[in-house]
Design an enzyme around this catalytic site. Structure first.
Site, short mmCIF file in Angstrom:
data_model
loop_
_atom_site.label_atom_id
_atom_site.label_comp_id
_atom_site.label_asym_id
_atom_site.label_seq_id
_atom_site.Cartn_x
_atom_site.Cartn_y
_atom_site.Cartn_z
N HIS B 192 -2.56 2.09 -17.19
CA HIS B 192 -1.83 1.18 -18.07
C HIS B 192 -2.07 1.52 -19.54
O HIS B 192 -1.17 1.45 -20.36
CB HIS B 192 -2.22 -0.27 -17.80
CG HIS B 192 -1.68 -0.78 -16.51
ND1 HIS B 192 -0.33 -0.99 -16.33
CD2 HIS B 192 -2.26 -1.07 -15.34
CE1 HIS B 192 -0.12 -1.39 -15.10
NE2 HIS B 192 -1.28 -1.44 -14.47
N ARG B 293 14.69 1.11 -15.20
CA ARG B 293 13.81 0.46 -14.21
C ARG B 293 14.35 -0.94 -13.95
O ARG B 293 14.13 -1.84 -14.75
CB ARG B 293 12.40 0.33 -14.78
CG ARG B 293 11.74 1.62 -15.16
CD ARG B 293 10.31 1.32 -15.62
NE ARG B 293 9.61 2.53 -15.93
CZ ARG B 293 9.41 2.98 -17.17
NH1 ARG B 293 9.85 2.28 -18.19
NH2 ARG B 293 8.77 4.09 -17.36
N GLU B 418 9.36 11.84 -5.45
CA GLU B 418 8.00 11.38 -5.75
C GLU B 418 7.09 11.67 -4.58
O GLU B 418 5.88 11.72 -4.71
CB GLU B 418 7.99 9.86 -5.95
CG GLU B 418 8.93 9.37 -6.99
CD GLU B 418 9.17 7.89 -6.86
OE1 GLU B 418 8.50 7.14 -7.57
OE2 GLU B 418 10.02 7.48 -6.05
N ASP B 442 4.05 9.38 -9.58
CA ASP B 442 3.77 9.20 -8.17
C ASP B 442 3.65 10.54 -7.45
O ASP B 442 2.82 10.68 -6.56
CB ASP B 442 4.84 8.32 -7.50
CG ASP B 442 4.49 6.83 -7.61
OD1 ASP B 442 3.28 6.52 -7.63
OD2 ASP B 442 5.41 5.99 -7.68
N ARG B 452 -3.60 6.54 -9.07
CA ARG B 452 -3.26 6.66 -10.49
C ARG B 452 -4.18 5.89 -11.41
O ARG B 452 -4.37 6.23 -12.57
CB ARG B 452 -1.84 6.08 -10.71
CG ARG B 452 -0.77 6.98 -10.26
CD ARG B 452 0.53 6.23 -10.09
NE ARG B 452 1.03 5.70 -11.36
CZ ARG B 452 2.26 5.22 -11.49
NH1 ARG B 452 3.09 5.22 -10.49
NH2 ARG B 452 2.65 4.74 -12.65
N CYS B 495 11.63 12.16 -14.98
CA CYS B 495 11.56 10.90 -15.70
C CYS B 495 10.15 10.33 -15.68
O CYS B 495 9.92 9.19 -15.99
CB CYS B 495 12.55 9.88 -15.12
SG CYS B 495 12.20 9.44 -13.42
#
Lengths: 92, 570
Positions: B192, B293, B418, B442, B452, B495
């Protein structure tokens, strides 16, 4: 025991800014003021100076609540608080 | 001079004092034996004093804030000394209370939890205030313990925020006018902290062991591209920060129509979530949207949004890009983005669970209604709409998604790549659809089997890993074969966060990627580097990266061939 009824005027109901303004005003008094929905027993009324209680009351615009207080100056204090509830603070 | 090194996740060279993020508050223990000489009265007084102190601090912050932030702080200040909260906490100090006497800290913790539950049960606006109640609780408990208040520290002067890692909730209160860089001891390139730093354009270094121990006020130099932090820097680094500050202002302008040095067009697109994002992205020069998204329209909801609500939300994005490409990703719920009406919170392994396109198996209808809304929004606007499904693993899934798109009247179906299986079978997968977009975050986590969010796995979780680069190449090669077989162009875009790394962007183009989509903040830096290389040079650099023995070696070798990166501080 003095008692007043008031109709919630704010569009968002009795939370957010209107609740903050009201709780602050009730907290500045030397009296203990309670608030309840109309028709609810007086012993289930909540502390009007508690913003958390006001929020959990969940009163919407148009709902009627009952304010109660005892002691000197109770009538004047309640009149002042009714006025706050019956003002639409979002319109300002 | 003391140097710390980690993974640079957002470029920039800045100098400033460090402020440490206080550690998250631990839950006070229940069932603590309370010494006989501690009276209920003295503990009640401590609670009252602490709540008043927190209230005073919040009021002071409210006085210095503006607008909505001011109102929130004022309301939170009232909650801090709320008579009902304080009374119910004091009640819990008494021996006759069910469960016995609590410590002051525990009493506040439990009393606030009860209030939070009541508000949560009321739903809507009240439920949203739960976070405020829990914030107030953490502040009062910190005050009782004599610890600094949780949350991002308040400061008069701009500072470099140091932490173990930041949570999504912290990032909401981060003021980019005060925080000039982020440095964390934990987290990875996809954490994050990293995503936030890129979105805000803040230089950031993650997984830099030891930075959570730097004393408050220490002056440090942060190089977000090199991934280094230097405490008490010398003159040379001070100059470097000044040079960067000048360059950053010239880098800020990207005007669209991105080309390589030989004139080859490589459209640079933006990743967006809302209509407001899209307007900003268009303002930043984005040549379209490479990733819309759509889950932002669904998050924080108990039920599925109506088709009408969705049409309005997507339409707001399409309106910002008339005659430009907008790639819509269908709902990507699950794993770190749970949705109560769609995903099962009890999966033992959510990253490998029913997520993305797979939720159509367990909740049929949601995807079809979403496609219907996308088609209706497309009809009402000028944007050229492409639609892709996340978490596609097989050609069969790709074919079924294409059928659903065609049934809804959507002409350009595609898939996210992904899952490594989709990269390995790209030729057959692309045989079913019109395009693919690589979700490198991903793809990296699955290829390397590394979560992640885990700091200790940051070096595995790096899109520069040669294994990841090979999967990207397989996808581009498979798409090229599928294009020649069908006679239709089947472009592959990226992306993921990888597209925002200017050095990696060059490698991606060399591997055969046609478009790059990123946080709008990264557009200028990527464009500035791409315009210095030709396609042939990009291919050569891609070959160097593919042949490297490690992610670090690949990055270092490519950077060495791109001196422009160092000149620009990228």
């Amino acid at each position: 025991m003095s008692e007043r009824t008031a109709t919630i005027a704010s569009r968002v109901g009795l939370h957010a800014r209107p609740a903050a303004i009201f709780a602050e005003a009730a907290g500045e008094l030397d009296l203990e003021v309670t608030i309840a929905r109309q028709g609810e027993p007086a012993d289930e009324a909540m502390d009007a100076a508690s913003i958390l209680s006001l929020m959990s009351l969940g009163a919407s615009q148009g709902d009627v609540v009952v304010l109660r207080a005892e002691g000197t100056g109770a009538d004047e204090a309640l009149d002042k608080l009714v006025k706050i509830l019956e003002t639409d603070h979002d319109a300002e | 001079m003391q140097t710390f090194s980690g993974v640079g996740v957002a470029p920039g060279r800045v100098l400033g004092p460090v402020r440490q993020m206080p550690k998250p508050i631990q839950e006070p223990h229940a069932n603590v034996n309370i010494p006989a000489d501690v009276t209920v009265e003295s503990q009640a007084q401590r609670i009252k004093d602490a709540s008043k102190a927190v209230q005073a601090e919040l009021r002071e912050r409210a006085a210095n804030a503006n607008g909505e932030g001011k109102e929130v702080l004022e309301a939170t200040a009232l909650m801090a000394a709320d008579p009902m909260l304080v009374k119910s906490a004091i009640k819990l100090l008494k021996h006759e209370t069910p469960g016995g006497a609590r410590t002051a800290e525990r009493a506040v913790w439990e009393a606030a939890a009860t209030v939070a539950e009541t508000l949560k049960a009321l739903g809507g606006y009240m439920a949203e205030r739960v976070a405020d109640v829990l914030d107030v609780r953490a502040r009062i408990v910190s005050e009782l313990r004599g610890l600094p208040a949780p949350g991002i520290p308040a400061s008069e002067v701009p500072f470099i925020l140091a932490a173990e890692d930041l949570a999504p909730a912290d990032t909401a209160t981060l003021d980019p006018a005060k925080v000039i860089a982020l440095i964390t001891s934990g987290g990875g390139p996809q954490s994050h902290t990293a995503i936030l730093a890129r979105a805000l354009g803040l230089p950031a270094v993650v997984a830099a062991a030891g930075v959570d121990g730097i004393d408050d006020g220490t002056e440090v130099y942060v190089d977000g591209a090199a991934g280094t932090i230097t405490a008490e820097p010398g003159e040379e680094l001070r100059v470097a920060a000044k040079v960067w500050a000048n360059q950053a202002s010239t880098l800020a302008a990207f005007t669209g129509d991105n080309t390589l040095a030989d004139g080859v067009r490589v459209p640079l697109l933006a990743n967006v979530g809302t209509g407001a994002d899209a307007v900003k992205a268009a303002g930043a020069g984005a040549e379209g949207v490479g990733l819309l998204r759509t889950e932002f329209c669904f998050l924080d909801r108990d039920t599925e949004p109506t088709v009408e609500e969705q049409i309005a939300a997507y339409g707001a994005v399409f309106a910002a890009f008339p005659a430009k490409k907008v790639v819509v990703r269908t709902l990507d719920a699950g794993a770190d983005k749970p949705l109560p009406f769609l995903t099962n919170a009890d999966e033992p392994n959510p990253a490998l669970g029913v997520r993305g396109y797979r939720t159509d198996l367990t909740s049929p209808g949601v995807l079809e209604r979403q496609l219907e809304a996308i088609a209706a929004a497309e009809a009402a606007h000028e944007a050229e709409v492409w639609v892709m499904a996340p978490m596609i693993s097989t050609a069969e899934e790709a074919a079924r998604f294409a059928d659903l798109c065609h049934a809804a009247g959507l002409k350009t179906p595609g898939v996210m790549v992904e899952v490594p299986s989709a990269a390995l079978t790209a030729e057959t997968v692309l045989g079913q659809v019109s395009f693919a977009s690589l979700g490198t975050n991903d793809l990296t986590q699955y290829a390397m089997a590394a979560d992640r969010q885990l700091g200790p796995l940051a070096t595995l979780n790096d899109p520069w890993q040669p294994a990841v680069l090979r999967l990207i190449k397989l996808t581009a090669d498979g798409a090229a074969t599928a294009s020649s077989a069908s006679g239709q162009a089947k472009p592959v875009g990226v992306c993921g966060e990888a597209a925002a790394d200017p050095a990696l962007a060059v490698v991606l183009i060399g591997l055969g990627v046609a478009t790059l989509s990123m946080s709008p903040r990264a557009l200028a830096g990527v464009a500035a580097v791409l315009k210095t290389v030709t396609v042939d040079q990009a291919r050569e650099l891609a070959g160097i990266a593919l042949a490297a023995p490690s992610a670090a070696a690949a990055r270092a070798a490519v950077r060495e061939h791109l001196p422009v990166l160092n000149d620009l501080g990228l």
